[in-house]
Each structure stands twice: as C-alpha cells, then as structure tokens.
Write a protein that holds these residues in place. Structure first.
Motif, PDB file in Angstrom:
ATOM      1  N   THR A 160      14.673   6.689 -22.594  1.00 34.42           N
ATOM      2  CA  THR A 160      14.005   7.011 -21.327  1.00 34.42           C
ATOM      3  C   THR A 160      14.965   6.875 -20.161  1.00 34.42           C
ATOM      4  OG1 THR A 160      13.237   4.737 -21.250  1.00 34.42           O
ATOM      5  CG2 THR A 160      11.671   6.391 -22.033  1.00 34.42           C
ATOM      6  N   GLU A 161      15.999   6.018 -20.331  1.00 32.46           N
ATOM      7  CA  GLU A 161      16.992   5.897 -19.256  1.00 32.46           C
ATOM      8  C   GLU A 161      18.013   7.012 -19.358  1.00 32.46           C
ATOM      9  OE1 GLU A 161      18.900   2.120 -18.515  1.00 32.46           O
ATOM     10  OE2 GLU A 161      17.173   1.125 -19.437  1.00 32.46           O
ATOM     11  N   ALA A 162      18.302   7.411 -20.591  1.00 31.66           N
ATOM     12  CA  ALA A 162      19.377   8.385 -20.790  1.00 31.66           C
ATOM     13  C   ALA A 162      18.947   9.805 -20.424  1.00 31.66           C
ATOM     14  CB  ALA A 162      19.833   8.354 -22.248  1.00 31.66           C
ATOM     15  N   MET A 163      17.652  10.056 -20.491  1.00 30.45           N
ATOM     16  CA  MET A 163      17.197  11.436 -20.282  1.00 30.45           C
ATOM     17  C   MET A 163      17.656  12.041 -18.959  1.00 30.45           C
ATOM     18  SD  MET A 163      15.862  13.017 -22.719  1.00 30.45           S
ATOM     19  CE  MET A 163      14.529  14.171 -22.602  1.00 30.45           C
ATOM     20  N   PRO A 164      17.451  11.361 -17.820  1.00 31.87           N
ATOM     21  CA  PRO A 164      17.911  11.964 -16.557  1.00 31.87           C
ATOM     22  C   PRO A 164      19.405  12.260 -16.574  1.00 31.87           C
ATOM     23  CG  PRO A 164      16.480  10.109 -16.120  1.00 31.87           C
ATOM     24  CD  PRO A 164      16.746  10.098 -17.584  1.00 31.87           C
ATOM     25  N   LEU A 165      20.184  11.337 -17.192  1.00 29.91           N
ATOM     26  CA  LEU A 165      21.624  11.559 -17.241  1.00 29.91           C
ATOM     27  C   LEU A 165      21.957  12.743 -18.148  1.00 29.91           C
ATOM     28  CD1 LEU A 165      23.060   7.946 -17.379  1.00 29.91           C
ATOM     29  CD2 LEU A 165      22.840   9.506 -15.442  1.00 29.91           C
ATOM     30  N   MET A 183      11.733  20.793 -21.183  1.00 30.11           N
ATOM     31  CA  MET A 183      10.477  20.891 -21.933  1.00 30.11           C
ATOM     32  C   MET A 183      10.083  19.530 -22.506  1.00 30.11           C
ATOM     33  SD  MET A 183       9.503  24.019 -21.791  1.00 30.11           S
ATOM     34  CE  MET A 183      10.136  25.611 -21.351  1.00 30.11           C
ATOM     35  N   VAL A 184      11.079  18.845 -23.110  1.00 31.02           N
ATOM     36  CA  VAL A 184      10.816  17.506 -23.661  1.00 31.02           C
ATOM     37  C   VAL A 184      10.312  16.584 -22.561  1.00 31.02           C
ATOM     38  CG1 VAL A 184      11.866  15.497 -24.731  1.00 31.02           C
ATOM     39  CG2 VAL A 184      12.507  17.793 -25.487  1.00 31.02           C
ATOM     40  N   LEU A 185      10.991  16.649 -21.416  1.00 28.42           N
ATOM     41  CA  LEU A 185      10.601  15.793 -20.290  1.00 28.42           C
ATOM     42  C   LEU A 185       9.171  16.090 -19.853  1.00 28.42           C
ATOM     43  CD1 LEU A 185      13.596  15.566 -17.816  1.00 28.42           C
ATOM     44  CD2 LEU A 185      12.513  13.743 -19.099  1.00 28.42           C
ATOM     45  N   VAL A 186       8.843  17.374 -19.776  1.00 31.93           N
ATOM     46  CA  VAL A 186       7.499  17.755 -19.321  1.00 31.93           C
ATOM     47  C   VAL A 186       6.451  17.142 -20.235  1.00 31.93           C
ATOM     48  CG1 VAL A 186       5.891  19.672 -19.069  1.00 31.93           C
ATOM     49  CG2 VAL A 186       8.208  19.876 -18.184  1.00 31.93           C
ATOM     50  N   VAL A 187       6.680  17.313 -21.544  1.00 29.80           N
ATOM     51  CA  VAL A 187       5.727  16.749 -22.502  1.00 29.80           C
ATOM     52  C   VAL A 187       5.642  15.240 -22.309  1.00 29.80           C
ATOM     53  CG1 VAL A 187       5.265  16.377 -24.947  1.00 29.80           C
ATOM     54  CG2 VAL A 187       6.086  18.598 -24.152  1.00 29.80           C
ATOM     55  N   GLY A 188       6.824  14.613 -22.192  1.00 28.51           N
ATOM     56  CA  GLY A 188       6.858  13.159 -22.043  1.00 28.51           C
ATOM     57  C   GLY A 188       6.116  12.702 -20.797  1.00 28.51           C
ATOM     58  N   VAL A 240       7.687   7.219 -18.473  1.00 27.43           N
ATOM     59  CA  VAL A 240       8.465   7.224 -17.237  1.00 27.43           C
ATOM     60  C   VAL A 240       9.942   7.263 -17.595  1.00 27.43           C
ATOM     61  CG1 VAL A 240       9.078   5.938 -15.178  1.00 27.43           C
ATOM     62  CG2 VAL A 240       6.714   5.969 -15.977  1.00 27.43           C
ATOM     63  N   TYR A 241      10.633   8.279 -17.106  1.00 25.47           N
ATOM     64  CA  TYR A 241      12.064   8.380 -17.356  1.00 25.47           C
ATOM     65  C   TYR A 241      12.784   7.948 -16.095  1.00 25.47           C
ATOM     66  CZ  TYR A 241      10.610  11.244 -21.319  1.00 25.47           C
ATOM     67  OH  TYR A 241      10.041  11.689 -22.469  1.00 25.47           O
ATOM     68  N   GLU A 242      13.503   6.836 -16.179  1.00 25.39           N
ATOM     69  CA  GLU A 242      14.186   6.372 -14.976  1.00 25.39           C
ATOM     70  C   GLU A 242      15.543   5.802 -15.335  1.00 25.39           C
ATOM     71  OE1 GLU A 242      12.165   4.235 -11.478  1.00 25.39           O
ATOM     72  OE2 GLU A 242      13.397   2.701 -12.451  1.00 25.39           O
ATOM     73  N   TRP A 243      16.541   6.182 -14.537  1.00 26.75           N
ATOM     74  CA  TRP A 243      17.877   5.602 -14.690  1.00 26.75           C
ATOM     75  C   TRP A 243      18.252   4.993 -13.351  1.00 26.75           C
ATOM     76  CZ3 TRP A 243      22.297   6.912 -11.914  1.00 26.75           C
ATOM     77  CH2 TRP A 243      23.489   6.329 -12.357  1.00 26.75           C
ATOM     78  N   ARG A 244      18.844   3.805 -13.409  1.00 28.63           N
ATOM     79  CA  ARG A 244      19.094   3.080 -12.172  1.00 28.63           C
ATOM     80  C   ARG A 244      20.463   2.422 -12.283  1.00 28.63           C
ATOM     81  NH1 ARG A 244      15.730   0.689  -8.328  1.00 28.63           N
ATOM     82  NH2 ARG A 244      13.911   1.664  -9.259  1.00 28.63           N
ATOM     83  N   ALA A 245      21.269   2.501 -11.251  1.00 28.08           N
ATOM     84  CA  ALA A 245      22.561   1.812 -11.245  1.00 28.08           C
ATOM     85  C   ALA A 245      22.847   1.331  -9.843  1.00 28.08           C
ATOM     86  CB  ALA A 245      23.667   2.747 -11.709  1.00 28.08           C
ATOM     87  N   SER A 246      23.568   0.246  -9.769  1.00 29.11           N
ATOM     88  CA  SER A 246      23.895  -0.295  -8.455  1.00 29.11           C
ATOM     89  C   SER A 246      24.986   0.556  -7.837  1.00 29.11           C
ATOM     90  CB  SER A 246      24.344  -1.740  -8.601  1.00 29.11           C
ATOM     91  OG  SER A 246      24.450  -2.295  -7.331  1.00 29.11           O
ATOM     92  N   PHE A 247      24.795   0.930  -6.582  1.00 30.23           N
ATOM     93  CA  PHE A 247      25.728   1.834  -5.917  1.00 30.23           C
ATOM     94  C   PHE A 247      26.477   1.067  -4.847  1.00 30.23           C
ATOM     95  CE2 PHE A 247      26.028   5.190  -2.469  1.00 30.23           C
ATOM     96  CZ  PHE A 247      27.174   5.743  -2.968  1.00 30.23           C
ATOM     97  N   LEU A 248      25.764   0.489  -3.926  1.00 25.43           N
ATOM     98  CA  LEU A 248      26.315  -0.382  -2.905  1.00 25.43           C
ATOM     99  C   LEU A 248      25.454  -1.623  -2.936  1.00 25.43           C
ATOM    100  CD1 LEU A 248      26.755   2.163  -0.002  1.00 25.43           C
ATOM    101  CD2 LEU A 248      28.584   0.992  -1.223  1.00 25.43           C
ATOM    102  N   PRO A 249      25.911  -2.701  -2.381  1.00 27.67           N
ATOM    103  CA  PRO A 249      25.060  -3.893  -2.373  1.00 27.67           C
ATOM    104  C   PRO A 249      23.707  -3.565  -1.746  1.00 27.67           C
ATOM    105  CG  PRO A 249      27.243  -4.426  -1.577  1.00 27.67           C
ATOM    106  CD  PRO A 249      27.217  -2.955  -1.791  1.00 27.67           C
ATOM    107  N   LEU A 259      17.581   7.789 -10.536  1.00 28.14           N
ATOM    108  CA  LEU A 259      17.139   9.119 -10.974  1.00 28.14           C
ATOM    109  C   LEU A 259      15.849   8.908 -11.755  1.00 28.14           C
ATOM    110  CD1 LEU A 259      20.466  10.718 -12.227  1.00 28.14           C
ATOM    111  CD2 LEU A 259      19.249  11.188 -10.108  1.00 28.14           C
ATOM    112  N   ARG A 260      14.830   9.600 -11.355  1.00 28.07           N
ATOM    113  CA  ARG A 260      13.523   9.321 -11.936  1.00 28.07           C
ATOM    114  C   ARG A 260      12.762  10.625 -12.119  1.00 28.07           C
ATOM    115  NH1 ARG A 260       9.472   5.060 -11.651  1.00 28.07           N
ATOM    116  NH2 ARG A 260       7.477   6.107 -11.484  1.00 28.07           N
ATOM    117  N   ALA A 261      12.227  10.804 -13.319  1.00 25.80           N
ATOM    118  CA  ALA A 261      11.474  12.034 -13.586  1.00 25.80           C
ATOM    119  C   ALA A 261       9.990  11.733 -13.595  1.00 25.80           C
ATOM    120  CB  ALA A 261      11.895  12.628 -14.927  1.00 25.80           C
ATOM    121  N   ASP A 262       9.300  12.176 -12.599  1.00 32.91           N
ATOM    122  CA  ASP A 262       7.832  12.176 -12.653  1.00 32.91           C
ATOM    123  C   ASP A 262       7.357  13.578 -12.254  1.00 32.91           C
ATOM    124  OD1 ASP A 262       7.787  12.117  -9.799  1.00 32.91           O
ATOM    125  OD2 ASP A 262       8.145   9.961  -9.878  1.00 32.91           O
ATOM    126  N   PRO A 263       6.064  13.846 -12.217  1.00 38.77           N
ATOM    127  CA  PRO A 263       5.622  15.249 -12.078  1.00 38.77           C
ATOM    128  C   PRO A 263       6.224  15.996 -10.889  1.00 38.77           C
ATOM    129  CG  PRO A 263       3.773  13.894 -12.681  1.00 38.77           C
ATOM    130  CD  PRO A 263       4.924  12.962 -12.461  1.00 38.77           C
TER     131      PRO A 263
END
Lengths: 614, 566
Positions: free
Chosen positions: B4-9, B49-54, B60-69, B75-79
């Motif tokens: 679920t984290e890897a999908m957006p990437l 298509m996979v994401l839509v079904v999911g 919830v497909y979400e990827w999160r990384a620290s960018f600045l303090p 990156l988050r996929a919702d409708p």
C-alpha cells in the motif's frame, strides 16, 4: 420481451444508421421498414412496464400515455411514407440515409421520452441530425436555409435548456409528469413557462420564431420536407404537452399558468393569421405549404393555451391538439410528397388525377366536411367551447371567430397552392413527351430515378398517406382517447365546417379574376411580395452591419492584448542577460568577492554565537 | 515497504523509469523507444485500475517521507486524486500513441519523449500530493518539464511561446510559493482533507487567510488560465499537437484546476471559504473567463488558437462549479475534469491531423476537409458538439449539473453564463464543422506541402532537415507512384502528398449481399486510433452518465465526501 418492444423503435434506426455509413447501403430499404416497430408500439399500446435503464443518460425512462400514442402513430406513419418516397433517391448518398435514420430516432424518442434529460437529448439529436437533410441539395439557397435553421435551433436549445434547468432543479425530479406538476404548484413559474414554451415554440414554428421554417422546409429534398413539416414540427407540441402544467389545478399560482395560456392563445392566433397572410403571396408550392404549416401550428398552440387557461378542459384540449396534429401531420406530408409526384408526372391523365388529389388534400386541410380536417376541427370546437365563462381575454366566442378566420386563411392558402402548382408544373401536352427534365427543386438529385419502382414509389406513398390520413383521423383518436368520440355530422356542424371553405374559395377566385384582369396573364416567375423567411431577412439585413461593427470593435481587444504582450516581452528583454543585471552578477561571481562574503558571513555567525542572551 | 505504501511510488515509476531509459537510448533506437513508451503507458493504466479497485474497496494507499523538519512529503491515493490520475493515465496512453505517430519523422524524439514522460510523472505527483508542500513541488516540476516540449520545434515562434509560458508559470509558481510558505508559518503542514485546522484559525487570522487564499488561487489560476492570467495558453499553442493535447487536456491546465479544487474543498473547506466571502468573487472571475474566452475564440481564424481560447473558457466551468457550492454543481465540475479532457484532447488530435495531412491550420481553409479526412472530421464533429453542450455528449452532462447545482445553491444567474457560453460555443464551433463538411471550393485542395516556419537564425540544422524531408518525400513518392489513385469522387489526390506513406489501406469484405468497402485511411493508425478512442468516449461517457463509475457517478461520490466533511 416488453423491454425490446420499448427499445426497438429507437435502437433499430440507430443501428441501421451506423450500418448505412459503414456498409455500401446505397439501395437502402432501411428507411421504409424502420418506423414500423414504433407504429406497432403506438397501435398496441405500452407493452408492460418500460425497461429500467438507470445507467443510460441520467436514468433513462420511457413513457407512452394516450395522447403520446396518437402522436407516435402519426410520426411513424409520416416517416414511413417519407421513407418510401426517399427510396427513389436514397441512391444519393449513404450520408443522407444515415442522417434520415438518426433524425427518425430523435423524433420517435421525443414522443417516447419519460424524463427530461431523455426528452432534451432526443430533441437535440433530432434537431441537429436534420441539418444534413436541410442542406442536402448544397445549393446556395439550401445553405442559407441551413444557416438560419442552425441559428434558430441553437437559440431554441438555449431557451429550452435554461427553462428545463430551472424547472428540473425546482421540481427536484427529472420525471416529466413530476416537473409539470411542480410547475403548476410553484409560485414564480412564469419565467420558466415562457422559456419552455418559447424553446419548444422554435420547433413548432410560432411567430416570430418561425422564420427558419419557410426556408428550411422547402430547401430540403421532398421526402425530408414531408417529415420536417409533418412529423418533426410536432416535436414542439410534444414538449408543450409533456412539460406545461396542463390540467393541474395550482394553488395560488394559477395566475402564472393562466398568463402563459393566454400568451400561447394570443401568439397562436397571431401565428395562424400571419402564416396565412404571408403564405398566400408566395410563388413556390413548397413555401406555400411551409407557411401553411406555420399557420396550422398556430391553431394547435391555441388549443394548448386553452388547456392551460382552463385546467378542467385540459384533457379535452390535449386530445383535440393531438387529433389536430395527427390530421395535419399526415395531410401535410401527403401534400409535400404530392408536389414531388406532380413535378415528375409526364403525361396528361395522371397529371389531372394528381391535381384533383391535391385539391382534395387541400380541402381536408381546410376542414371540409367528411375530411380528416373535419374530425380535427370538431374536436377543436369542442375544446374551445370549454373556454366559455373562463373570463379571460380569449373566451369561446372570440376564439371561435379567430379560428374561423384561420380556416378561411387555410382555404386561401390551399387555393394558392393549387394555382402555384398548376403554374409551375403545367399540364403535359402529350403523354410522356418532353417533360422528363422537370423537377421540383434544383439540382440533379431532385430527379426521381427511373427504376421499375422509382417514379412509382412517391406516388404510392402519397396516395397511401392521403387514405391512411383520412381513416386514422376518424378512428384512432376516438379509439385511444376517452375524451373524444367519432363526430356525427349534423347539418349545423357541416355548415360550420363548410362556410369558411366557401368563403376562402370565393375570395381566392375573386382575387384571381382581379389579378387576371389587371395583369392580363399570370406571371409564373414573379417573385413574391414578401420573400420566404419574412422577418429573418429583415433581421439579417439589420444584423449584418451590427455584426461587422461588433467585429471591428472586438478586434481591438486582440490588439490590446498584443500590445500588452509586446510590453511584456520588452520587459523580459531588458531583464535578460547582457544588460545591467548581468554585469552586477559577473562582479558578484568573482572569487575575490566571494571570499569577502565568506569572511563576512563567518564573522556574522561568530558574532551571533558569542552574543550573550540571544 | 508494504504494497500500500509502494503503490504511489510505482505509479510514479511507470513514467520515471521510461523517462530515464529514453534519455539514455540513442536517437535512432526508434523501436525500443516506442516499446518502452507504450509499456510504461499501459503499465500505468493497469496500475491505476488496481488502485481504483483498491480504493473503492476501502484500501488506503499512502507513502510518506520526511522532507524538511516538520514537513513530510505525502503521496496518497483516495477517490479525489484517483479521478485525476485515471484521466491522465488514460489520456497519456492515447497521447503517447498519437505523439509516436505525429513525430514519426521529427528530430530530437529522444528528448521529446523523455520530457513527455517526466511531465506525466509530475502530473501524477500533483494528483497524489497529500499536502500543499508536496503539491507545490510537483507543480513546479511540471512547469520545468513542460518547457522543452513547448519549444520542441525550436522555431522563433515556438521559443516566444515557450518564453511566455515560463514567464507566466514561474510568476504563478512564485505566488503559490509565497502562499504556501505563509500558510506553513501560520498553521504548519496541513494535510489535504483536514479542513478543520484552518477553520480553527478563522477567529484569529481572518485577513491572513483571505490573502493566502487569493495568493494560492492566483498562483494556480495561471495554469488554470483564469482571465487575466491566461495569456500563455494561446501563445503556447505553437507547440506540436501532442504537446497541445498534453497542455490543454491531460496535464498542465488540469493541474491548475485540480489545485483550485484542492484548495477550496480540501484545504480551506466550504465553510471557511464561505465565511471569508471568497467564493462569490471566484465564481465571478470564472464567469468572466467563460464568456471572455468564448468571445476571443470567436475572433480567431487559426484552429489551434481557437481551441486554446476555448480551453480558457471551458476550464472555468470547473472553477465555476467549485465556487458555487452545491452537490450537483461540484459533481459537474469534477466530472468536467474528465469531460473537458476527452473533448479537448480529441480536438487537438484532429487539428494535428488536419495540419499534418492537409496543411490546414486555419478555419477559413477547412472546406473539403470532411471528404478528405472523414474519420478525423467525424471525431472532431463529435467533440465540437460536446463542447457546445449538446446531448448526449459529456459536455451536456457538465452543463446540466452546473445549471441544476446553481439553482440549488440559489444562484440562477449562472444559467445565463452557461447559456451564453453555449451560444458562443455554437457560434465558434458549428461553422467550423459545417464548413469542413462542405465540398471543397472549385479549385482542388492544395496538395499538402510541408511548410515549416522560419527557423531561428542561430540554428543551421532546420535547413538541413528541410532538405532531408524533401529527399524523403521524393523517395516515397516514387515508391507509391502506382498507388496514387482516384478517390471515390474521382479527384486524383496525393500525387504530391508527403504523407502518402502514412496512409494505410484496409481491404474490403464481402459477406453475403453486404459489402464492407475497403478503406483507405486518411492517416496512419497511430494518428487515427487516439482521436477515435477519445471521440467515442465523448459520446459513450455521456450516454453512460448514470453508471456508477462514469465520470459523473465518480464525481458524485467525491462531491458527497467533500461536502459531507465540512
């Protein structure tokens, strides 16, 4: 199965249109057969519940109430006859066949629609798919007619969509009956009623929105003229009947509805008279017929108006309106087809038979006793009688008088039609000799092909339509609508139907004698006193300089934009390399300066670190 | 890393990896480049298509990384983003196909397709961004990666267009940056969807919030081409047709419009925006833009310029629907993201085909085009009808929802704007269509001649290129000398047509009495299939508007979520 019976009338023509384009469908029998499912549906009535099609459009629903059945039957019959006549010229192009079939789908769909989105969609499909029919001959005249047609179509769509959006949003439903009910109950519905009436009025040819009609109907090939003037013109009526609050007793909003009804009656009477007056000076048969359509739609509009003014009389008014539509649709289509047949007649005896036939059709339109027009007019009289005591501007006596004058006008128009016909297509001297090059309209494609059935099919269509028109008008409305019964001719009603015809015929004869004496001989090439399209020609003449002026004032807008852009790029150029900035930048990038900066920065940092308190 | 984290990437990778590979590939590696392009585009559609079904089953497909303090990249996929991703993935596929056909004999295709892929990667980032900072990052990336595409032809006009594009978008980006930084100062990182955060600041920072709103909308309004920030769009139309398609339908202008949706409904929220009183001015700007764009479109003779002004007008339907707050109008606005995309992309494909096949770039030259390029003109006609808003096309569905929503929201004046726009659209599109279907004027159509613009004085390479093109044309002409035949109407054509080699002939069929005539296609399949697909979807999506996953159905789900939240 029942879903199929509902959908086939709409799906088959669409599929066939696709096939006509894809396949080599030059000898298409398609146009002949495809209105048949609709005719069956109209005669057998609704085959159970309409199918549930929530996915299509915005929840597509179909509906076929009693008046709709009469209109559906009329539409199918006119398209059927038109299709038979078209066969002889379908060789022209698959494009014509395809446009024909798509227009057919739209026209049938308008009658069958049960929700507002479906109605508007099929109405628009019909309107825009008919454009290729109008401009088919590609003559300058046809193209001009097409231009006016499209402009008025867009104006109509614009009026209609605003009215429909307001009505639908306020009603909270897309169901046609629901919207009509909400319009009846809703205070402040007057603007919506005006918008909807006017929007559909463009198609119905209501003055002053009729201007496209006398141009477009004659410009199209004859089978297309027949369906335009016979069937498609009634789409406006369908819209009125489905959306206006007919027979709905409003609570305190009767003012708005009465207002709309009175307006519709007034404009209807105006249209009926105006069409007759302008039509009677025309010099081309198809134009006379087109103005007659305008005039007749005016009569139908008065019926719809009467239904609005007296809610109790609405069912009768609606029944009378659809009966009149049935009669007019079939008769007018027959008249248009007859023009084509007459134009192609090459020998004397059939010519005489045709002229007599056309005269009979003309008498039917004028409402002579025993004709289909007589049935329609008696229904109309019954409905108008209900206005007695309504206390409005239009009571029954005034409207009856107006309608009688209208009937005189119709007779005059039909007399004019015969005169023009005989003038344009005089009796062939010898059978089969020298007349083969005659055609109703310009252009090579106006020639019916000389195949075994070629010249014969329009004749069959014409004759069948006349007979079917007579029969169905007597039988069908009485069978399908409980408000009506087959009229029993009495001496008084016969006299009432006869005198306008006699007066009209007398006037026509007198005018002809007068003209003969003054001019000596008839002048077949004289241009009419009022050109076809009447008001629109004035409007065009007025608008052309306005448009030119507008374009001239708007073009500076582009000039202003270009100026702004020039200033912008000038700024860009000054800011760009090579200018002062660059020199400053070059100095800044020298190492020595960078060193100085570095030292200063370090010093500043040190200073902040050792400053106590911070 | 979980799936679920890897999908957006992964979604980003489907265009980043092709971009990297294409940059490295040698220019001549035509076949591998096409393969990689198509593979990436198809992979992206499959992933979406996979994401839509999911997503519609609650993942919830979400990827999160620290960018600045204190600032995360999210990156988050919702409708909501998914609608945009879905649109861009599908249209990227068709536009890639089209670009492969369109640029078949251009130079610098490696550079072009590299940036093309990067551009779509940036668009996916814009769509999936879960907060304003992430959004800004990808938004700016989009600006940068589009520039090489706009100036692709390297002519003087192309460069001028590119300069205007940069001038406007960088300025817009700067405004946006100021707004984002200010908001960061005020409220920290606000995730999209947390409208309560800013609403809590209403009491203390009303003025700041209003100014920030204006800054954000102005920054986004440049890409969304709100008048008076729209100047770049008509100038950027000098770009090749696939790029115009990308700018006008898939990526750039959509990023702006999508950003406005995000800011109004996902950052500020309806309640706050209404409290601040910024919605009515926004609606007014949109209304002015709609009419202004249409009037100027009416004055253009150049087809692509007319289309550009039409985009200016059409995009503001989205903004208008966002600014008049009602469920129905928001549905129409969100659906119009897709609707405008399929309509406008079709029109640019067709404009490209006309220019390439018949050298027609002006409305006044269109007579006879219908007979010469029937498929192209049929799809153009459908798209034009859609633009006017005639049912059953998607354009009508937008208009209908906006109009009903406006009455629901108590703002029936919007109907006047919609109807005015309908009439104006009819005035500038229907004559184009009508003229194209008329027979050609008496003189036969001029044979297509490659007319390149004056190359920039500094380069010597276009001259050589023109020479090469002539040589190529000569060679193919010789090769096809026999095939240069009669069309159905008996007019000999194509004898000097440099695009003869792109013409494809499909054999006829005979089944019983029915004859399916053989087809001589007016252009290569790469150039015909994309407009056919998108043109058909203008009709099909409109017809199926009642279906659950149609743009309208999908938009309604989103609109419910957005309005239910406040």
């Amino acid at each position: 199965m029942s879903a199929l019976a509902w959908l086939l009338p709409l799906l088959l023509p669409l599929v066939a249109a696709g096939l006509a384009l894809l396949l080599d469908a030059r000898r298409a029998r398609l146009p002949v057969l495809l209105p048949l499912p609709a005719l069956v549906l109209a005669l057998t009535g609704a085959p159970g519940e309409p199918p549930d099609l929530t996915w299509i459009l915005l929840d597509l629903r179909l509906d076929l109430p009693g008046p709709g059945r009469v209109l559906l039957a009329m539409t199918a019959l006119v398209w059927l006859a038109g299709g038979i006549a078209l066969r002889s010229r379908a060789a022209d192009s698959p494009g014509l066949t395809a446009a024909w079939l798509v227009t057919l789908t739209g026209n049938l769909g308008v009658v069958l629609a049960g929700d507002v989105v479906t109605l508007y969609t099929l109405y628009a499909i019909m309107t825009f798919a008919a454009y290729p029919l109008v401009i088919h001959e590609r003559t300058a005249e046809a193209l001009h007619a097409g231009r006016i047609y499209i402009v008025l179509a867009v104006v109509g769509e614009a009026l209609l969509i605003s009215g429909l959006m307001l009505a639908t949003a306020r009603a909270g439903t897309t169901n046609l009956a629901g919207i009509a009910a909400a319009l009846g109950a809703n205070a402040g519905a007057a603007p919506v009623l005006v918008l909807v009436s006017a929007g559909f009025g463009v198609k119905a040819g209501i003055v002053p929105l009729h201007v496209w009609l006398p141009l477009a109907h004659p410009a199209a090939p004859i089978p297309a003229s027949a369906v335009l003037s016979g069937a498609m013109i009634k789409a406006g009526l369908v819209g009125w009947l489905r959306l206006l609050p007919l027979g709905i007793e409003g609570s305190g909003t009767q003012d708005a509805v009465t207002f709309a009804g009175t307006m519709l009656i007034s404009i209807g009477v105006l249209t009926a008279l105006y069409g007759a007056v302008v039509g009677v000076v025309q010099t081309r048969a198809k134009v006379v017929l087109a103005y007659s359509s305008v005039s007749q739609m005016g009569l139908i509009a008065t019926l719809v108006g009467a239904g609005l003014v007296v809610p109790a009389a609405a069912p009768l008014a609606v029944a009378a309106a659809v009966t009149y539509a049935l009669h007019h649709g079939l008769t007018k289509a027959a008249l248009f087809l007859g023009v084509g047949v007459l134009a192609a007649t090459t020998s004397s005896r059939p010519w005489r038979a045709m002229v007599v036939g056309m005269a009979l059709a003309g008498l039917a339109l004028a409402g002579a006793p025993l004709s289909s027009g007589y049935v329609a007019k008696s229904a109309m009289k019954k409905a108008v009688a209900e206005l007695a005591g309504s206390g409005g501007v239009w009571d029954d006596a005034r409207l009856t008088t107006a309608l009688a004058i209208g009937a005189v006008g119709t007779t005059l128009l039909m007399a004019r039609l015969l005169i023009v016909l005989v003038r344009t297509y005089p009796e062939p001297r010898a059978s089969g000799g020298g007349r083969s090059t005659r055609s109703a309209t310009k252009g090579p494609s106006a020639q019916p092909s000389a195949g075994p059935l070629g010249a014969g099919t329009p004749l069959v269509a014409w004759g069948a339509l006349l007979l079917v028109g007579l029969a169905t008008t007597w039988v069908l409305p009485a069978a399908l609508l409980s408000e009506l019964s087959v009229p029993r001719p009495s001496p008084s009603s016969t006299w009432q139907a006869t005198w306008p015809v006699l007066v009209g015929a007398g006037l026509a004869f007198g005018a002809r004698q007068l003209a003969r004496r003054r001019r000596g001989a008839a002048q077949p090439t004289a241009s009419p006193a009022i050109a076809a399209g009447d008001l629109v020609l004035v409007a065009e003449a007025l608008l052309r300089p306005v448009a030119r002026e507008l374009h001239r004032t708007l073009t500076p807008l582009t000039a202003v934009r270009q100026m702004i852009r020039a200033i912008g790029s000038a700024i860009q150029r000054t800011v760009q390399p090579g200018q002062g900035f660059t020199r400053v930048d070059e100095r800044l990038t020298r190492w020595r300066l960078a060193g100085v900066f570095l030292v200063l920065l370090t010093a500043a940092l040190a200073l902040t670190l050792i400053t106590p308190g911070g | 890393m979980k799936l679920t984290e890897a999908m957006p990437l992964l979604l980003l990778a489907t265009s980043l990896v092709p971009a990297a590979v294409i940059f490295v590939l040698p220019e001549a590696a035509e076949r591998s480049r096409t393969l990689i392009n198509m593979a990436g585009a198809i992979a992206k559609v499959a992933l979406v298509m996979v994401l839509v079904v999911g997503v519609f089953t609650g993942t919830v497909y979400e990827w999160r990384a620290s960018f600045l303090p204190g600032i995360d990249l999210v990156l988050r996929a919702d409708p909501i983003p998914l609608l945009f991703v879905f649109l861009s993935a599908l249209l990227w596929l068709t536009t890639t196909m089209y670009a492969i056909g369109y640029l078949a004999d251009d130079d610098h295709r490696g550079r072009f397709f590299g940036f093309f892929s990067l551009c779509v990667a940036a668009t996916v980032g814009v769509a999936l961004a879960g907060n304003l900072v992430t959004f800004l990052l990808f938004y700016e990336l989009l600006t940068v990666t589009t520039y090489p595409l706009v100036v692709h032809q390297g002519t003087v006009r192309a460069r001028a267009g590119g300069r205007a594009y940069l001038f406007y978008t960088i300025t817009g980006g700067a405004l946006l940056l100021i707004g984002v930084v200010w908001l960061q100062q005020l409220a920290g990182t606000v995730a999209f969807g947390r409208t309560d955060v800013l609403f809590g600041l209403l009491g203390s920072h009303r003025a700041s919030l209003t100014v920030i709103f204006v800054l954000l909308i102005a920054g986004l309004g440049v890409k969304a081409a709100l008048v008076p920030l729209h100047g770049w769009l008509p100038q950027a139309m000098v770009a090749p047709a696939p790029v115009s398609a990308l700018l006008h339908a898939v990526a750039v202008v959509k990023a702006g419009a999508f950003g406005i949706v995000r800011v109004v409904h996902d950052l500020y929220g309806v309640e706050l925006a209404r409290e601040l009183g910024v919605l009515l001015p926004l609606a007014a700007v949109a209304a002015v833009t709609i009419v202004y764009g249409s009037v100027l479109a009416l004055l253009q003779d150049d087809i692509k310029r007319r289309l550009a002004y039409s985009t200016v007008s059409q995009l503001s339907y989205i903004v208008l629907g966002v600014a008049i707050v009602s469920l129905t109008s928001l549905t129409g606005a969100l659906a119009h993201l897709v609707h405008q995309g399929v309509m406008k992309v079709t029109m640019f494909y067709c404009a490209g085909n006309l220019g390439k096949g018949l050298s027609i770039t002006k409305v006044s030259e269109l007579r006879g085009a219908g007979a010469r390029m029937p498929v192209t003109m049929v799809t153009f006609t459908i798209a034009a009808i859609g633009m006017v808003g005639i049912p059953p096309t998607v354009g009508f569905m937008t208009k209908w929802h906006l109009g009903l929503g406006a009455v629901d929201a108590g703002q029936p004046w919007v109907i006047v704007v919609l109807v005015a726009s309908t009439v104006l659209n009819a005035a500038y599109f229907l004559p184009v269509v009508a003229r194209a279907w008329l027979p050609a004027p008496d003189r036969a159509l001029q044979p297509a001649v490659v007319t390149r613009e004056q190359p920039a004085a500094t380069t010597t390479e276009p001259a050589a290129k023109a020479g090469a093109a002539e040589a190529k044309a000569g060679a193919t002409e010789a090769g096809h000398g026999v095939a240069g035949g009669n069309t159905t109407d008996g007019r000999v054509f194509g004898a000097h047509d440099p695009d003869r080699r792109t013409e494809t002939v499909l054999p006829g069929l005979r089944v019983g009495g029915w004859r399916l005539p053989g087809l001589r296609l007016e252009a290569g399949l790469w150039l015909l299939l994309p407009p056919l697909a998108t043109g058909a979807s203008v009709l099909v999506l409109g017809l199926l508007s009642g279906a659950p996953l149609s743009p309208i159905g999908w938009a309604e789900v989103i609109a419910r979520e957005l309005l239910g939240r406040g």
